[in-house]
Design a protein around this motif. Structure first.
Motif, PDB file in Angstrom:
ATOM      1  N   ALA A  26       0.810  -1.222   0.000  1.00 19.69           N
ATOM      2  CA  ALA A  26       0.000   0.000   0.000  1.00 19.69           C
ATOM      3  C   ALA A  26       0.843   1.271   0.000  1.00 19.69           C
ATOM      4  CB  ALA A  26      -0.938   0.001   1.208  1.00 19.69           C
ATOM      5  N   THR A  27       2.144   1.136   0.308  1.00 20.79           N
ATOM      6  CA  THR A  27       3.048   2.301   0.360  1.00 20.79           C
ATOM      7  C   THR A  27       4.414   1.864  -0.172  1.00 20.79           C
ATOM      8  OG1 THR A  27       3.623   1.678   2.626  1.00 20.79           O
ATOM      9  CG2 THR A  27       1.930   3.374   2.399  1.00 20.79           C
ATOM     10  N   CYS A  28       4.573   1.848  -1.481  1.00 25.61           N
ATOM     11  CA  CYS A  28       5.793   1.270  -2.094  1.00 25.61           C
ATOM     12  C   CYS A  28       7.096   1.898  -1.605  1.00 25.61           C
ATOM     13  CB  CYS A  28       5.773   1.480  -3.599  1.00 25.61           C
ATOM     14  SG  CYS A  28       4.583   0.541  -4.439  1.00 25.61           S
ATOM     15  N   GLY A  29       7.133   3.227  -1.533  1.00 27.93           N
ATOM     16  CA  GLY A  29       8.376   3.906  -1.137  1.00 27.93           C
ATOM     17  C   GLY A  29       9.521   3.511  -2.044  1.00 27.93           C
ATOM     18  N   ASP A  51       1.738   4.147  -4.593  1.00 27.08           N
ATOM     19  CA  ASP A  51       2.368   5.286  -3.935  1.00 27.08           C
ATOM     20  C   ASP A  51       1.900   6.551  -4.667  1.00 27.08           C
ATOM     21  OD1 ASP A  51       5.056   5.322  -1.836  1.00 27.08           O
ATOM     22  OD2 ASP A  51       4.415   7.221  -2.736  1.00 27.08           O
ATOM     23  N   ILE A  52       1.874   7.665  -3.929  1.00 28.80           N
ATOM     24  CA  ILE A  52       1.373   8.902  -4.536  1.00 28.80           C
ATOM     25  C   ILE A  52       2.508   9.746  -5.119  1.00 28.80           C
ATOM     26  CG2 ILE A  52      -0.775   9.057  -3.219  1.00 28.80           C
ATOM     27  CD1 ILE A  52       0.723  10.879  -1.228  1.00 28.80           C
ATOM     28  N   ASP A  77      -1.120   6.212  -7.351  1.00 30.33           N
ATOM     29  CA  ASP A  77      -2.447   6.600  -6.861  1.00 30.33           C
ATOM     30  C   ASP A  77      -2.479   6.303  -5.360  1.00 30.33           C
ATOM     31  OD1 ASP A  77      -5.066   7.435  -6.706  1.00 30.33           O
ATOM     32  OD2 ASP A  77      -5.891   5.867  -7.983  1.00 30.33           O
ATOM     33  N   HIS A  79      -3.605   4.522  -2.004  1.00 25.79           N
ATOM     34  CA  HIS A  79      -4.063   3.153  -1.688  1.00 25.79           C
ATOM     35  C   HIS A  79      -5.571   3.115  -1.443  1.00 25.79           C
ATOM     36  CE1 HIS A  79      -1.741   4.590   2.068  1.00 25.79           C
ATOM     37  NE2 HIS A  79      -2.965   5.032   2.191  1.00 25.79           N
ATOM     38  N   LEU A 101       3.940   3.091   7.178  1.00 27.50           N
ATOM     39  CA  LEU A 101       3.393   4.445   7.309  1.00 27.50           C
ATOM     40  C   LEU A 101       4.488   5.489   7.521  1.00 27.50           C
ATOM     41  CD1 LEU A 101       0.341   3.444   9.510  1.00 27.50           C
ATOM     42  CD2 LEU A 101       0.463   3.680   7.020  1.00 27.50           C
ATOM     43  N   GLY A 102       4.116   6.751   7.281  1.00 30.08           N
ATOM     44  CA  GLY A 102       5.077   7.841   7.476  1.00 30.08           C
ATOM     45  C   GLY A 102       5.458   8.485   6.158  1.00 30.08           C
ATOM     46  N   PRO A 105      11.754   7.821   3.152  1.00 29.09           N
ATOM     47  CA  PRO A 105      13.070   8.162   3.702  1.00 29.09           C
ATOM     48  C   PRO A 105      13.903   8.975   2.700  1.00 29.09           C
ATOM     49  CG  PRO A 105      12.576   5.845   4.077  1.00 29.09           C
ATOM     50  CD  PRO A 105      11.493   6.370   3.183  1.00 29.09           C
ATOM     51  N   ILE A 112       3.131  12.604   3.819  1.00 30.49           N
ATOM     52  CA  ILE A 112       3.012  11.493   4.774  1.00 30.49           C
ATOM     53  C   ILE A 112       1.697  10.742   4.552  1.00 30.49           C
ATOM     54  CG2 ILE A 112       4.425  12.577   6.569  1.00 30.49           C
ATOM     55  CD1 ILE A 112       1.761  13.435   7.939  1.00 30.49           C
TER      56      ILE A 112
HETATM   57  N1  SAM Z   1       7.868   0.456   2.265  1.00 26.17           N
HETATM   58  C1  SAM Z   1       8.673   1.523   1.749  1.00 26.17           C
HETATM   59  C2  SAM Z   1      10.074   1.020   1.442  1.00 26.17           C
HETATM   60  O1  SAM Z   1      10.335  -0.183   1.522  1.00 26.17           O
HETATM   61  O2  SAM Z   1      10.914   1.834   1.099  1.00 26.17           O
HETATM   62  C3  SAM Z   1       8.657   2.781   2.625  1.00 26.17           C
HETATM   63  C4  SAM Z   1       7.335   3.517   2.591  1.00 26.17           C
HETATM   64  S1  SAM Z   1       7.388   5.154   3.205  1.00 26.17           S
HETATM   65  C5  SAM Z   1       7.571   4.910   4.926  1.00 26.17           C
HETATM   66  C6  SAM Z   1       5.724   5.719   3.056  1.00 26.17           C
HETATM   67  C7  SAM Z   1       5.273   5.966   1.629  1.00 26.17           C
HETATM   68  O3  SAM Z   1       3.853   6.136   1.632  1.00 26.17           O
HETATM   69  C8  SAM Z   1       5.848   7.214   0.971  1.00 26.17           C
HETATM   70  O4  SAM Z   1       6.580   6.861  -0.165  1.00 26.17           O
HETATM   71  C9  SAM Z   1       4.609   8.053   0.601  1.00 26.17           C
HETATM   72  O5  SAM Z   1       4.736   8.722  -0.630  1.00 26.17           O
HETATM   73  C10 SAM Z   1       3.539   6.994   0.549  1.00 26.17           C
HETATM   74  N2  SAM Z   1       2.145   7.480   0.699  1.00 26.17           N
HETATM   75  C11 SAM Z   1       1.673   8.500   1.447  1.00 26.17           C
HETATM   76  N3  SAM Z   1       0.329   8.598   1.336  1.00 26.17           N
HETATM   77  C12 SAM Z   1      -0.054   7.595   0.493  1.00 26.17           C
HETATM   78  C13 SAM Z   1      -1.323   7.160  -0.034  1.00 26.17           C
HETATM   79  N4  SAM Z   1      -2.464   7.769   0.317  1.00 26.17           N
HETATM   80  N5  SAM Z   1      -1.335   6.114  -0.885  1.00 26.17           N
HETATM   81  C14 SAM Z   1      -0.183   5.461  -1.227  1.00 26.17           C
HETATM   82  N6  SAM Z   1       1.040   5.834  -0.766  1.00 26.17           N
HETATM   83  C15 SAM Z   1       1.098   6.872   0.086  1.00 26.17           C
END
Ligand code: SAM
Length: 189
Positions: A26-29, A51-52, A77, A79, A101-102, A105, A112
């Protein structure tokens, strides 16, 4: 040994998710979890990553390509819109999801995850997920806005019906500087 947070999040996913499953990052990063999930579900399974931010989407695609993993679809888009991107046949095989979440990096700390969209996504995933499937949340909360999301998630998960879901909280309570912790939700059969 007691497992660290990332190690334990992967352990939980590894126990609940099977080859051939559909899973959601849900949050690729930077794509670390996407790579892990892709290997976990194998060639017959599929990972949908969200990821957004362009930077996160590009970093994730690059990491997948370096690892020659092709069973993935990476989507720019929120999640909370996951349902619009996954076909019905793949949705019926939904075994779980991970949320890290968060903020990304090394990137803009004002972008966030927020409780409103996080909870919307969790609700949708729980309603479509298979029995014994799992949603793992790695809750980083030391940044601005993180405390609010943490509190809302604790309130939401505490109220989930215990007849339908097991909810686990796992963390290190003697660590300084707001360490991340895990909330995991497993759908009971
Ligand atoms: N799991 C990742 C990794 O292995 O590097 C780290 C994820 S990082 C802590 C959080 C990510 O959530 C950020 O890249 C951010 O852009 C994304 N994000 C924030 N709001 C979001 C949303 N509504 N839908 C999807 N991604 C979102």
């Amino acid at each position: 040994m007691i497992r660290g947070i990332i190690n334990y999040s992967h352990y939980l996913l590894g126990e609940a998710i099977h080859k051939g499953d559909t899973v959601i990052d849900a949050t690729c990063g930077n794509g670390h979890d996407t790579v892990f999930l892709s290997k976990l579900v194998g060639e017959t399974g599929h990972v949908f990553g969200f990821d957004i931010q362009d930077k996160a989407v590009n970093n994730t695609k690059e990491r997948l390509s370096e690892n020659q993993l092709t069973n993935t679809t990476i989507i720019k888009d929120s999640h909370s819109n996951f349902i619009h991107h996954i076909s019905v046949d793949k949705l019926t095989r939904l075994g779980g999801a991970i949320f890290n979440l968060g903020y990304l990096p090394g990137s803009d700390k004002s972008i966030i995850t927020r409780s409103e969209s996080t909870i919307l996504a969790i609700e949708g995933i729980l309603s479509h997920m298979k029995q014994n499937g799992i949603v793992v949340l790695v809750v980083y909360h030391g940044h601005q806005g993180g405390e609010k999301e943490k509190e809302q998630l604790l309130r939401y998960t505490r109220l989930l019906d215990q007849k339908q879901f097991h909810v686990l909280c796992y963390g290190f309570i003697n660590q300084k500087n707001d360490p991340p912790f895990i909330l995991a939700i497993q759908k009971r059969n």
